[in-house]
Design a protein around this motif. Sequence first.
Motif, short mmCIF file in Angstrom:
data_model
loop_
_atom_site.label_atom_id
_atom_site.label_comp_id
_atom_site.label_asym_id
_atom_site.label_seq_id
_atom_site.Cartn_x
_atom_site.Cartn_y
_atom_site.Cartn_z
N LEU A 188 -7.43 1.43 2.72
CA LEU A 188 -6.30 1.56 3.65
C LEU A 188 -6.46 2.78 4.56
CD1 LEU A 188 -3.44 0.81 1.07
CD2 LEU A 188 -5.05 -0.79 2.18
N HIS A 189 -6.09 2.60 5.81
CA HIS A 189 -6.24 3.66 6.83
C HIS A 189 -5.03 4.60 6.86
CE1 HIS A 189 -3.26 1.86 9.54
NE2 HIS A 189 -3.78 0.68 9.22
N GLY A 190 -5.12 5.63 7.68
CA GLY A 190 -4.04 6.60 7.83
C GLY A 190 -3.20 6.34 9.07
N ALA A 191 -2.23 7.22 9.30
CA ALA A 191 -1.35 7.10 10.47
C ALA A 191 -2.17 7.13 11.75
CB ALA A 191 -0.32 8.23 10.47
N ILE A 221 -16.72 -6.61 -2.25
CA ILE A 221 -16.06 -6.93 -0.99
C ILE A 221 -15.10 -5.79 -0.68
CG2 ILE A 221 -14.46 -8.53 0.15
CD1 ILE A 221 -15.68 -10.76 -1.59
N VAL A 222 -15.06 -5.36 0.57
CA VAL A 222 -14.12 -4.31 0.99
C VAL A 222 -13.19 -4.90 2.05
CG1 VAL A 222 -13.82 -1.97 1.85
CG2 VAL A 222 -15.87 -2.56 0.53
N VAL A 223 -11.90 -4.84 1.78
CA VAL A 223 -10.88 -5.39 2.68
C VAL A 223 -10.13 -4.23 3.33
CG1 VAL A 223 -8.83 -6.83 2.86
CG2 VAL A 223 -10.68 -7.46 1.28
N MET A 224 -10.11 -4.20 4.65
CA MET A 224 -9.49 -3.12 5.42
C MET A 224 -8.37 -3.68 6.28
SD MET A 224 -13.20 -1.42 6.19
CE MET A 224 -14.01 -3.00 5.79
N PRO A 225 -7.13 -3.66 5.78
CA PRO A 225 -6.02 -4.27 6.51
C PRO A 225 -5.44 -3.33 7.57
CG PRO A 225 -5.62 -4.10 4.12
CD PRO A 225 -6.74 -3.19 4.47
N ASN A 226 -4.52 -3.87 8.35
CA ASN A 226 -3.72 -3.08 9.30
C ASN A 226 -2.42 -2.70 8.61
OD1 ASN A 226 -1.82 -2.34 11.38
ND2 ASN A 226 -3.20 -3.25 12.87
N GLY A 227 -2.17 -1.39 8.46
CA GLY A 227 -0.99 -0.92 7.74
C GLY A 227 0.23 -0.68 8.60
N ASN A 228 0.16 -1.03 9.90
CA ASN A 228 1.29 -0.85 10.80
C ASN A 228 2.07 -2.17 10.89
OD1 ASN A 228 0.29 1.82 11.55
ND2 ASN A 228 -1.27 0.70 12.69
N VAL A 229 3.22 -2.22 10.25
CA VAL A 229 3.87 -3.52 10.03
C VAL A 229 4.36 -4.19 11.30
CG1 VAL A 229 4.53 -2.97 7.67
CG2 VAL A 229 6.11 -2.45 9.52
N ILE A 230 4.53 -3.44 12.39
CA ILE A 230 4.98 -4.08 13.64
C ILE A 230 3.81 -4.67 14.42
CG2 ILE A 230 6.97 -2.54 13.80
CD1 ILE A 230 5.48 -1.20 16.20
N GLN A 231 2.57 -4.38 14.01
CA GLN A 231 1.39 -4.88 14.71
C GLN A 231 0.83 -6.11 14.01
OE1 GLN A 231 -1.42 -1.64 14.65
NE2 GLN A 231 -0.54 -0.65 16.45
N LEU A 286 -6.54 6.75 2.78
CA LEU A 286 -6.49 8.13 3.25
C LEU A 286 -5.13 8.42 3.88
CD1 LEU A 286 -6.78 8.57 6.66
CD2 LEU A 286 -8.88 7.33 6.15
N SER A 287 -4.62 9.61 3.62
CA SER A 287 -3.38 10.10 4.24
C SER A 287 -2.25 9.09 4.04
CB SER A 287 -3.63 10.41 5.72
OG SER A 287 -2.55 11.10 6.27
N MET A 288 -1.77 8.46 5.12
CA MET A 288 -0.75 7.42 4.99
C MET A 288 -1.23 6.28 4.09
SD MET A 288 0.97 5.06 7.98
CE MET A 288 -0.46 3.98 8.10
N GLY A 289 -2.52 5.98 4.15
CA GLY A 289 -3.08 4.95 3.27
C GLY A 289 -3.07 5.38 1.82
N GLY A 290 -3.14 6.70 1.56
CA GLY A 290 -2.97 7.20 0.21
C GLY A 290 -1.54 7.04 -0.27
N PHE A 291 -0.58 7.28 0.63
CA PHE A 291 0.84 7.02 0.37
C PHE A 291 1.04 5.55 0.01
CE2 PHE A 291 4.94 5.62 2.09
CZ PHE A 291 5.84 6.58 1.64
N HIS A 292 0.45 4.66 0.84
CA HIS A 292 0.57 3.23 0.58
C HIS A 292 -0.08 2.86 -0.75
CE1 HIS A 292 1.06 2.30 5.15
NE2 HIS A 292 2.24 2.41 4.55
N THR A 293 -1.25 3.45 -1.04
CA THR A 293 -1.95 3.16 -2.29
C THR A 293 -1.10 3.55 -3.49
OG1 THR A 293 -4.15 3.40 -1.31
CG2 THR A 293 -3.96 3.80 -3.68
N LEU A 294 -0.52 4.74 -3.45
CA LEU A 294 0.33 5.21 -4.54
C LEU A 294 1.45 4.22 -4.81
CD1 LEU A 294 1.76 8.84 -4.77
CD2 LEU A 294 3.12 6.86 -5.37
#
Length: 398
Positions: A188-191, A221-231, A286-294
């Motif tokens: 997961l990516h950050g802000a 396999i590595v899955v990299m989603p978009n974490g911005n829910v309005i996009q 990372l960062s926001m993605g770490g928040f999401h992971t938690l």
Amino acid sequence: MKKHNLINLLLLFLIAFSAQAQEALFRAQQIVSPEIHDDQSVTFRVFAPDAKSVQITGDFLPTVKMETQFGPMDGPGKADLVKGENGVWEYKSAPLSPELYGYSIIVDGFTTTDPNNPFLIRDVASVTNILIVGAGQADYYRVKDVPHGTVARRWYDSPGLGMDRRLTVYTPPGYETSNEKYPVLYLLHGAGGDEEAWIALGRTAQILDNLIAQGKAKPMIVVMPNGNVIQDAAPGEGKDGFYKPVFMAPRTMDGGYEAAFMDIIKFVESSYRVKADKSNRAIAGLSMGGFHTLHISRYFPNTFDYMGLFSAAIMPREDATGKVYSDFDNTLTAQMKNGYKLYWIAIGKTDFLYKANVEYREKLDKMGMKYDYVESEGGHTWRNWRVYLTQFAPQLFK
């Protein structure tokens, strides 16, 4: 003017224009920038004969304190280029440690890219040049002569968010020609990032190719989603067309993404040959993605055996009102009691989120929740997050 005189004049103009264009093209080809020397110092050059000042800014220069919305943070410094008689400005760095570096050029106060370096990367709305210096850690970021995985952009249906959405998927070397099933890392990516961030800035494909080829990481396999829910997708890749990316999109950390995350897992496990059980699922960010992971791993407490929090944004938020964030202690306790194989926390010593991570670790210590901890130099940077991925991936699915 007679017709033949007009024709002759046009021919002379075209010849002069062609000669000027060829001269400009030839001159541009002679400028090498960046030039990496044997001692790993680098010379940067810019042709700007009419400029009064040319500077360079990049993450290989000493850091300076910058004021941000999060308080003081380290940012890249600046250095002056020196003008030569031919109108070419130059700057030679000190020998650099092995790394992937980003930089920009500043001409008379205007920040731009190096016209002699076609290799660019986008971080939020900033576009910078990149180069790779040295071996060692930097070798993980290179395309080497090893078997390569495949990178695909896929669209999936997300009933939880009410739209089709885009994600990036790395499949390991040999996936297409085998019948094997693979474990999955959700990364997961950050802000300010999107589904392009980890594959571009994070060099995920190169890192996994090299780790797998060296036998240091299992094929996954590595899955990299978009974490911005309005996009539905990264700016320029979705239904909203071309628009300037922003650092913090609305609703990005309001719980909607975490609550709908099983839509992603359902798509992946119905579309790819995967080992669909807890022991073969990992999640990291990372960062926001770490928040999401938690919060994703806690909200779905028996789903992942491996968790990675890279410089995690562990902080209270006014918009964190979703159901996902309720009953925090009990769900974290449930995650602990269900058991897991790795809860990995990493952060830089000068990261602005360092204190929040210390406090979170104290909470885990108090409740007896086991974790592995890595503390590195530096701050809130891709330089750290790429290293964390090279450290985290080899520990998965053992």
